[in-house]
Design a protein around this motif. Structure first.
Motif, PDB file in Angstrom:
ATOM      1  N   LEU A 222      31.772 -31.106  31.650  1.00 25.01           N
ATOM      2  CA  LEU A 222      30.351 -31.447  31.623  1.00 25.01           C
ATOM      3  C   LEU A 222      29.483 -30.207  31.810  1.00 25.01           C
ATOM      4  O   LEU A 222      28.438 -30.064  31.160  1.00 25.01           O
ATOM      5  N   MET A 223      29.896 -29.308  32.702  1.00 25.41           N
ATOM      6  CA  MET A 223      29.144 -28.079  32.918  1.00 25.41           C
ATOM      7  C   MET A 223      29.084 -27.248  31.648  1.00 25.41           C
ATOM      8  O   MET A 223      28.028 -26.737  31.262  1.00 25.41           O
ATOM      9  N   MET A 224      30.216 -27.116  30.960  1.00 27.21           N
ATOM     10  CA  MET A 224      30.265 -26.347  29.717  1.00 27.21           C
ATOM     11  C   MET A 224      29.343 -26.942  28.666  1.00 27.21           C
ATOM     12  O   MET A 224      28.575 -26.219  28.010  1.00 27.21           O
ATOM     13  N   CYS A 225      29.375 -28.248  28.501  1.00 29.88           N
ATOM     14  CA  CYS A 225      28.527 -28.901  27.508  1.00 29.88           C
ATOM     15  C   CYS A 225      27.050 -28.731  27.854  1.00 29.88           C
ATOM     16  O   CYS A 225      26.209 -28.514  26.970  1.00 29.88           O
ATOM     17  N   PHE A 226      26.727 -28.829  29.142  1.00 27.81           N
ATOM     18  CA  PHE A 226      25.333 -28.651  29.561  1.00 27.81           C
ATOM     19  C   PHE A 226      24.867 -27.220  29.280  1.00 27.81           C
ATOM     20  O   PHE A 226      23.766 -27.007  28.754  1.00 27.81           O
ATOM     21  N   VAL A 227      25.701 -26.237  29.630  1.00 26.44           N
ATOM     22  CA  VAL A 227      25.326 -24.836  29.430  1.00 26.44           C
ATOM     23  C   VAL A 227      25.077 -24.558  27.959  1.00 26.44           C
ATOM     24  O   VAL A 227      24.076 -23.935  27.577  1.00 26.44           O
ATOM     25  N   TRP A 228      25.985 -25.020  27.091  1.00 21.78           N
ATOM     26  CA  TRP A 228      25.803 -24.791  25.657  1.00 21.78           C
ATOM     27  C   TRP A 228      24.651 -25.614  25.091  1.00 21.78           C
ATOM     28  O   TRP A 228      23.896 -25.131  24.239  1.00 21.78           O
ATOM     29  N   GLY A 229      24.486 -26.851  25.529  1.00 25.46           N
ATOM     30  CA  GLY A 229      23.409 -27.674  25.005  1.00 25.46           C
ATOM     31  C   GLY A 229      22.044 -27.147  25.392  1.00 25.46           C
ATOM     32  O   GLY A 229      21.128 -27.046  24.557  1.00 25.46           O
ATOM     33  N   PHE A 230      21.868 -26.788  26.662  1.00 19.38           N
ATOM     34  CA  PHE A 230      20.580 -26.275  27.130  1.00 19.38           C
ATOM     35  C   PHE A 230      20.263 -24.918  26.512  1.00 19.38           C
ATOM     36  O   PHE A 230      19.099 -24.501  26.470  1.00 19.38           O
ATOM     37  N   HIS A 231      21.281 -24.226  26.025  1.00 18.13           N
ATOM     38  CA  HIS A 231      21.066 -22.921  25.407  1.00 18.13           C
ATOM     39  C   HIS A 231      20.107 -23.010  24.223  1.00 18.13           C
ATOM     40  O   HIS A 231      19.368 -22.054  23.936  1.00 18.13           O
ATOM     41  N   PHE A 232      20.098 -24.130  23.522  1.00 13.03           N
ATOM     42  CA  PHE A 232      19.180 -24.270  22.394  1.00 13.03           C
ATOM     43  C   PHE A 232      17.733 -24.251  22.862  1.00 13.03           C
ATOM     44  O   PHE A 232      16.853 -23.727  22.169  1.00 13.03           O
ATOM     45  N   VAL A 233      17.454 -24.821  24.016  1.00 13.86           N
ATOM     46  CA  VAL A 233      16.108 -24.765  24.579  1.00 13.86           C
ATOM     47  C   VAL A 233      15.741 -23.322  24.925  1.00 13.86           C
ATOM     48  O   VAL A 233      14.623 -22.863  24.659  1.00 13.86           O
ATOM     49  N   VAL A 234      16.694 -22.600  25.500  1.00 19.22           N
ATOM     50  CA  VAL A 234      16.461 -21.201  25.851  1.00 19.22           C
ATOM     51  C   VAL A 234      16.185 -20.373  24.596  1.00 19.22           C
ATOM     52  O   VAL A 234      15.227 -19.580  24.548  1.00 19.22           O
ATOM     53  N   ILE A 235      17.018 -20.551  23.574  1.00 15.58           N
ATOM     54  CA  ILE A 235      16.831 -19.790  22.333  1.00 15.58           C
ATOM     55  C   ILE A 235      15.475 -20.090  21.712  1.00 15.58           C
ATOM     56  O   ILE A 235      14.726 -19.182  21.334  1.00 15.58           O
ATOM     57  N   LYS A 236      15.144 -21.373  21.588  1.00 13.86           N
ATOM     58  CA  LYS A 236      13.877 -21.761  20.967  1.00 13.86           C
ATOM     59  C   LYS A 236      12.694 -21.174  21.725  1.00 13.86           C
ATOM     60  O   LYS A 236      11.711 -20.723  21.101  1.00 13.86           O
ATOM     61  N   THR A 237      12.772 -21.162  23.028  1.00 14.22           N
ATOM     62  CA  THR A 237      11.665 -20.636  23.836  1.00 14.22           C
ATOM     63  C   THR A 237      11.491 -19.136  23.628  1.00 14.22           C
ATOM     64  O   THR A 237      10.376 -18.647  23.404  1.00 14.22           O
ATOM     65  N   ILE A 238      12.592 -18.380  23.672  1.00 16.03           N
ATOM     66  CA  ILE A 238      12.476 -16.926  23.631  1.00 16.03           C
ATOM     67  C   ILE A 238      12.200 -16.400  22.224  1.00 16.03           C
ATOM     68  O   ILE A 238      11.483 -15.398  22.057  1.00 16.03           O
ATOM     69  N   VAL A 239      12.733 -17.047  21.176  1.00 16.88           N
ATOM     70  CA  VAL A 239      12.470 -16.533  19.823  1.00 16.88           C
ATOM     71  C   VAL A 239      11.055 -16.863  19.372  1.00 16.88           C
ATOM     72  O   VAL A 239      10.612 -16.381  18.323  1.00 16.88           O
ATOM     73  N   GLY A 240      10.345 -17.664  20.156  1.00 14.11           N
ATOM     74  CA  GLY A 240       8.919 -17.833  19.913  1.00 14.11           C
ATOM     75  C   GLY A 240       8.104 -16.680  20.452  1.00 14.11           C
ATOM     76  O   GLY A 240       6.910 -16.563  20.155  1.00 14.11           O
ATOM     77  N   GLU A 241       8.739 -15.809  21.252  1.00 10.53           N
ATOM     78  CA  GLU A 241       8.059 -14.683  21.878  1.00 10.53           C
ATOM     79  C   GLU A 241       8.477 -13.337  21.295  1.00 10.53           C
ATOM     80  O   GLU A 241       7.677 -12.398  21.260  1.00 10.53           O
ATOM     81  N   VAL A 242       9.729 -13.203  20.889  1.00  7.12           N
ATOM     82  CA  VAL A 242      10.229 -11.935  20.346  1.00  7.12           C
ATOM     83  C   VAL A 242      10.988 -12.225  19.054  1.00  7.12           C
ATOM     84  O   VAL A 242      11.456 -13.350  18.839  1.00  7.12           O
ATOM     85  N   PRO A 243      11.136 -11.226  18.165  1.00  7.25           N
ATOM     86  CA  PRO A 243      11.892 -11.438  16.926  1.00  7.25           C
ATOM     87  C   PRO A 243      13.319 -11.905  17.223  1.00  7.25           C
ATOM     88  O   PRO A 243      13.978 -11.362  18.121  1.00  7.25           O
TER      89      PRO A 243
END
Length: 301
Positions: A10-31
């Motif tokens: 469950l921890m692994m799935c959460f870490v990978w799943g939440f990563h999409f939120v992290v990516i979407k947030t940061i690529v809105g700020e930097v290339p």
């Protein structure tokens, strides 16, 4: 599964799943390719003790590194910038159908009609998402192009998985080390060629957000996520671990809608369910047959 294995799963799935939120947030700020290059640089530094040179195998590792460390991240991060994170997470599931198709071409696998049907359903589902037409508050959203780029990233990952399957003598951590080095170099070249304004974006971005995202991507998603995945594979049947990619996507969609306000109308929902159903069927059939294809590779971290 034991309680500890369930917790790790469950921890692994959460870490990978939440990563999409992290990516979407940061690529809105930097290339996006600039961010991917910095992220891979940190992974390369942390994984450098695992680097090993093996004569005769390095051409395959170099090709696999281009697919799994350069092109997949350049395409995926660029796609996530343009598409809602939830749509990108679903489209990335196509790495399983793509890998199954490539295994037929290069590894002599023989899929039955059930796996072929699952592949077809998955592709139709992603096509529905790409043409969903849901509106978004983000003016940069171009869902069709974004989903197309993520699908191309899924193909790159599948190509890399098949390439690596034909190599020998490397542990998973040695592969991750080489892919991160190749990825750092390749992504640095790509951001220099295809992107502009990296320095200005870095100066303007909240440094806590930037470095927090980098650490999450490199340490949590790449190293901890992969380490947990390989640990589970050593202890459990592939058929038990394989559905982790499906739960990862469900978690990614849930948090993308909840925290990012991703649009998720009926067409998107139907397309998502079709994709997950098709991919799930292919995964379970692959796990049952235990083919020598590498199609049960983990979601890109």
């Amino acid at each position: 599964m034991s309680l500890r294995e369930v917790g790790a799963f469950l921890m692994m799935c959460f870490v990978w799943g939440f990563h999409f939120v992290v990516i979407k947030t940061i690529v809105g700020e930097v290339p996006p390719m600039f961010y991917a290059a910095v992220r891979m640089g940190l992974v390369a530094i942390l994984m450098s003790p695992f680097l090993r040179w093996r004569s005769g195998e390095m051409p395959k590792i170099f090709l696999g590194g281009l697919c799994l460390g350069v092109f997949n991240y350049a395409l995926m991060f660029s796609g996530v910038k343009l598409a809602p994170a939830s749509a990108a997470a679903i489209a990335l599931e196509l790495h399983v159908p793509f890998a199954t198709i490539l295994a037929v071409i290069f590894l002599g696998d023989r899929p039955g009609w059930r796996r072929i049907l699952g592949i077809a359903i998955a592709f139709v589902g992603v096509a529905l998402i790409a043409t969903a037409g849901e509106t978004s508050a983000d003016p940069d959203t171009r869902i069709g192009l974004g989903v197309g780029l993520v699908a191309a990233a899924a193909f790159s990952e599948a190509m890399g998985a098949v390439t690596v399957k034909r190599s020998s003598g490397f542990t998973p951590y040695q592969l991750l080390a080489w892919f991160s080095v190749i990825g750092t170099v390749g992504l640095s070249v790509m951001t220099a060629i295809f992107e502009t304004g990296q320095a200005a974006a870095y100066e303007a971005v909240d440094k806590r957000l930037f470095f927090g995202a980098i650490i999450y991507s490199a340490v949590a998603a790449s190293i901890i996520g992969h380490a947990t995945y390989y640990w589970l594979l050593q202890r459990l049947p592939v058929s038990v671990v394989a559905p982790s990619v499906l739960l990862t996507t469900i978690i990614a969609v849930f948090f993308s809608v909840l925290l990012l306000g991703d649009p998720f109308g009926p067409r998107m929902a139907v397309g998502g369910l079709m994709t997950l159903a098709g991919v799930g069927f292919v995964l379970l059939r692959n796990a049952k047959k235990q083919p020598n294809t590498g199609v049960l590779s983990e979601p890109p971290g």
